[in-house]
Design an enzyme around this catalytic site. Structure first.
Site, short mmCIF file in Angstrom:
data_model
loop_
_atom_site.label_atom_id
_atom_site.label_comp_id
_atom_site.label_asym_id
_atom_site.label_seq_id
_atom_site.Cartn_x
_atom_site.Cartn_y
_atom_site.Cartn_z
N HIS A 37 0.84 -1.19 0.00
CA HIS A 37 -0.06 0.20 0.02
C HIS A 37 0.90 1.18 -0.10
CE1 HIS A 37 -2.37 3.23 2.39
NE2 HIS A 37 -2.91 2.84 1.24
N GLU A 40 2.16 1.70 -3.19
CA GLU A 40 1.10 2.22 -4.18
C GLU A 40 1.03 3.87 -4.21
OE1 GLU A 40 -3.41 3.55 -3.60
OE2 GLU A 40 -2.96 1.59 -2.96
N HIS A 41 1.28 4.47 -3.08
CA HIS A 41 1.45 5.60 -2.71
C HIS A 41 2.53 6.28 -3.62
CE1 HIS A 41 -1.42 7.12 0.42
NE2 HIS A 41 -1.91 5.68 0.33
N GLU A 77 -3.18 8.37 7.18
CA GLU A 77 -4.12 7.64 6.75
C GLU A 77 -4.48 6.25 7.64
OE1 GLU A 77 -5.39 4.74 2.80
OE2 GLU A 77 -3.56 5.53 3.07
#
Length: 952
Positions: A91, A94-95, A171
């Site tokens: 994840h 992904e950023h 997040e």
């Protein structure tokens, strides 16, 4: 209605209205066109496939009915592949893939998408990381260039890595720590269900393991998994096939297939050996919860279809077994749900209950177990079976409206099964499920011996907050990742490959809107479209929360909520059953100014759906027992909302800006106003404000003006206004008030919510478009100024946004975000500084041009769905704007100048009129805030009174 992630419901066919192209491996089965409701067929996926020499699979489908195109790249790597000690890494990566490449500076993807009227995003799941863009069709070549460049040459430096890692930590705080049930569903449920499989680790990771990651890990992860033979390219929309093939060959074919193998990761989860129970505690849990879980099957297993239909029977809609038992009949749960989670290598089914106030997890467990036992002990009824299938197939139809959803359907099928025809077969497999199948899988998987029970309770002195399980082993290790290889760097501008130029523009088309009235005064608007056999209707009344009786906020919302809870001839359960047997979406809701009743259904059952909607509107029973149920559920919902910083801030802003004026009260009511609402209150509100002469109904989709007239006349033509006069206008906004700085202290809050608010404009104001365009620059997208300053540059938030908030009367402009408590004051300063700049210096034309494109592009995407189109038409009607504005929208946006934006912000939104509302753990920021604002008001959350303008 619950949204479920099944291939046929989350997305739709790649080719609409054209014959399906033959698939290179096998043809799509004809049975996928099995009709929903016996009259509407779900089109099969149409696509072509080819494989490049480097191993990358390419799937394409042309749809000339849209002016857009979607490009998606799906990588066969997800959070299950996070190396040991690096949970959350896929994840995080992904950023980082949205940063620089050797030919593109950081944030170029936003320039190529948002700035031309498109959008981009990505997601990471257990088994996949996918990146997707939707852009005007003339920008297709540029996106293909960009996707190939980041596959082959990602550039990440230490500063960028650290900044984006900070964003992911925010997040985590927002999704996990600041949400009352974030820990339960994001951390504790997966770690309890799975004993050996890496699915037990949370996809978002942990603060500790995110901090442990390094830049070298990033480079090695890219070298290991981001390679053409581990990727699938999917393109759908308006393009020329030969030209597309040539561009794919130009940009993707040169990418080399690495010789290094990818780590093996195919761990088998063991069969359960007996029941297990775990109890967890967390701060700010307003209502206890219980989850029951069972290990089931991986996605490609033949039992998946039966388990999917079983889940529909169990918890989809208000006629479902869990809702009827726990929420409606026993009234022991505030909300219920179930989820069949089928992944590549394992699966599970969970059923949960968030308990009503005063109820225990033990009561929820017993009630959930009773309903599961019913599935094992006896077959479901034929009506339940039909209803569940109809809902699934109707949702499949709705999922075939937009090109990006169609491509997503294909991508999910490929990731989960490796077979592009799986999504088509799923419809036939669901249709083939029998009551005996459902009982069989319930007896096979949902047994007491396989059951996992998870209790979730508020932490206290005796039971401190449970901690996330750390040091979880995983099949992949950092040592197994490929070597990083040569480090890519951003080339000097003169040496970079040039971005292709856009092609000729493909303009979005808006339908002509028919406009007429019935004899009773009801206005009828019709926006027909070609394509899928879906029809939507929106019936709107000038009856919102601003019209609530004085001192009784929540009456409008309660009236709308009760419409589906009984008529003079149908009970609430009978209504729920009727809606779900039709596969329809029918419901109601209220906002500050209006109440909206909606219906969406396949065309062959739309007439019956509209008749049912009309019965709800015209003949509500407002039974006392249903009012009591709605009050109880509303109060439980408010308790949950008042545990979340962002929701607390949103409910408090109205009082700060409007005080005791009608717009100031929370539209959903308060903990004290909701119990005081009587049947007489809602009946009087309905009688006074639900009248045909004050109503507008909007039809959109597969319906002609003549058909709409006939439908409206049949459903509403004999409805007449009451003899009493309609209520007069209300001064909704009241006089302007002095600005305030308000802190609502929530000890232990996982984050602080920061909102700046300024009294704004009416929707009909001449400055609406200048403010809307300026707001898009300020906080209307990823590349907006607020997000640039707060997220991208400083890593202080997961995202920041702003809203013009225009309403019938003077609305409220807001700019907001969530951040760790310690940086709340810093973030408040940044928000006010960015708002102030727009009123003191003109934005450049170079800045505004892409924001115009963003507004126009979003408008164009709304036109792709029947509900989106209907919403656009309805909003024009609600604010008494001409229907010609639909076709004129792009022109109005393009005509705004930088000087108009500056003047509008200077006149309407000067920061010396701004109020601040900050909700969080005040002990961590109050000293810094008080140094700037000595007059700050600090209100303990336990003292918050939303009925009062003072908030005390």
């Amino acid at each position: 209605m619950k949204t479920r992630l099944i291939l046929t419901a989350c997305a739709s066919a790649l080719l609409l209205g054209l014959p399906a192209a033959a698939f290179a491996e096998s043809a799509a089965p004809a049975t996928v066109t099995a009709a929903a409701q016996g009259g509407v067929a779900v089109p099969p996926l149409g696509f072509t496939k080819r494989v490049l020499a480097n191993g990358m699979e390419v799937y394409t489908a042309r749809d000339a009915s849209t002016s857009n195109v979607t490009v998606q790249v799906w990588y066969r790597v997800g959070s299950k592949d996070d190396p040991a000690g690096r949970s959350g890494f896929a994840h995080l990566f992904e950023h980082l893939l949205f940063k620089a490449t050797k030919n593109m500076p950081s944030e170029t993807f936003d320039r190529l998408t948002e700035d031309v009227g498109g959008m981009n995003n990505a997601f990471t799941a257990d088994d996949v990381t996918a990146y997707y863009e939707v852009v005007p069709a003339n920008h297709l070549q540029r996106i293909l260039f960009a996707e190939a460049d980041r596959m082959g040459s990602l550039v990440v430096d230490e500063a960028t890595f650290v900044s984006e890692r900070d964003v992911v930590k925010e997040e985590y705080r927002q999704r996990i720590l600041a949400s009352p049930y974030g820990r339960l569903f994001g951390l504790f449920t997966p770690e309890t269900i799975y004993q050996d499989h890496p699915y037990r680790r949370p996809g978002i990771g942990s603060i500790e393991e995110l901090n442990a990651s390094t830049l070298d890990d990033v480079l090695r992860f890219h070298a290991t998994y981001y390679r053409p033979d581990n990727a699938m390219l999917i393109v759908a929309g308006n393009f020329d096939q030969a030209q597309l093939d040539a561009w794919v060959d130009e940009y993707f074919a040169p990418l080399k297939r690495p010789a290094t193998p990818m780590p093996v990761n195919d761990l088998k989860e063991p069969e359960p050996t007996g029941p297990r129970t775990a109890t967890y505690y967390a701060p700010n849990v307003p209502l206890p919860a219980v989850v029951l879980a069972w290990n089931t099957v991986a996605y490609r297993d033949a039992d998946r279809a039966a388990l999917t239909v079983l889940d529909g029977v169990l918890s989809t809609g208000e006629s479902s077994r869990l809702y009827r038992s726990l929420v409606y009949d026993k009234q022991i749960a505030a909300s219920i749900g179930s989820n069949p989670d089928f992944a590549q290598q394992a699966g599970n089914l969970t059923a949960y209950a968030i308990m009503a106030d005063g109820q225990s997890p033990e009561a929820g467990k017993a009630a959930l177990e009773a309903e599961i036992a019913r599935l094992r002990d006896a077959p479901i009824t034929s009506a339940e079976l039909s209803e569940a299938k109809n809902e699934l197939v109707a949702n499949a139809l709705r999922g075939r409206e937009s090109i990006d959803d169609r491509a997503t359907t294909l991508g999910m099928a490929l990731i989960m099964t490796g077979d592009a025809t799986a999504a088509d077969r799923e419809i036939a497999e669901i249709q083939a499920v029998t009551a005996a199948d459902i009982q069989r899988v319930a007896r096979r998987y949902l047994t007491p011996q396989r059951q996992i029970t998870i209790n979730y309770l508020p932490a206290d002195d005796e039971h401190p907050a449970s901690v996330q399980k750390m040091n979880v082993d995983a099949p992949v290790t950092v040592a197994e990742l490929a070597p990083a290889g040569p480090v890519a760097v951003l080339l000097p501008e003169a040496e970079r490959a040039r971005l292709p130029q856009p092609g000729a523009e493909v303009a979005p088309a808006t339908p002509a809107v028919a406009d007429f009235r019935l004899a009773n005064g009801m206005r009828v608007l019709v926006a027909p479209t070609e394509g899928l056999p879906l029809v939507s209707a929106r019936l709107n009344f000038n009856a919102g929360s601003a019209n609530d009786p004085a001192g009784k906020p929540g009456v409008a919302a309660m009236t709308a909520g009760l419409l589906t809870q009984g008529t003079k001839t149908k009970s609430a359960p009978e209504i729920a059953t009727a809606i779900e047997q039709l596969g329809a979406n029918i419901g109601a809701g209220s906002g500050a100014d209006f109440t909206n009743i909606y219906a969406n259904a396949p065309k062959d059952v739309f007439g019956r759906s509209l008749s049912l909607m009309a019965d709800l509107v015209r003949n509500p029973a407002f039974a006392a027992e249903e009012l009591e149920r709605q009050q109880s559920q509303t109060l439980d919902g408010l308790r949950v909302a008042l545990s979340q910083p962002g929701s607390i801030a949103a409910q408090s802003v109205g009082r700060v800006i409007y005080g005791d004026a009608p717009y100031g009260a929370p539209g959903g009511g308060t903990l004290t106003s909701v119990p005081a609402i009587t049947r007489e209150d809602v009946a009087a509100f309905h009688a006074a404000r639900y009248r045909p002469s004050q109503a507008t109904i909007v039809f959109s989709g597969a319906v002609t003006p003549a058909e709409a007239r006939e439908l409206a006349q049949a459903a509403f033509g004999d409805w007449r206004d009451p003899s009493s006069a309609a209520p007069g206008p209300v001064a909704k906004a009241g006089p302007a008030l002095p600005p305030r700085i308000v802190v609502i202290d929530q000890p232990g809050a996982g984050q602080a919510a920061v909102t700046a608010a300024i009294r704004g404009i009416k929707r009909a104001d001449a400055d609406y478009f200048p403010l809307t365009l300026g707001n898009t620059l300020l906080g209307g997208g990823f590349s907006s100024r607020l997000n640039q300053e707060i997220r991208i540059k400083r890593g202080l938030s997961y995202g920041a946004r702003s809203s013009v908030g225009a309403q019938q009367d003077v609305g409220v402009f807001t700019a907001s975000t969530q951040t760790k408590n310690e940086t709340a004051t810093e973030v408040a300063d940044l928000i006010l500084a960015e708002v102030g700049k727009l009123g003191t210096a003109p934005a450049t034309e170079a800045e505004l041009a892409p924001r115009r494109a963003a507004l126009i592009g979003g408008f164009g995407r709304s036109l792709e769905t029947v509900d989106g189109l209907g919403g656009l038409v309805a909003n024009l009607a609600l604010y008494d704007l001409p229907m010609s504005d639909l076709a004129d929208y792009a022109g109005k946006v393009r005509s705004v100048t930088p000087q108009q934006v500056e003047a509008a912000f200077a006149e309407h939104l000067p920061t010396d009129r701004a109020s601040l509302v900050i909700v969080g753990d005040a002990s961590k920021f109050i000293d810094a805030l008080r140094a700037k604002y000595p007059n700050v008001e600090v209100i303990p959350l336990t003292d918050l009174n939303l009925n009062s303008a003072a908030l005390r």
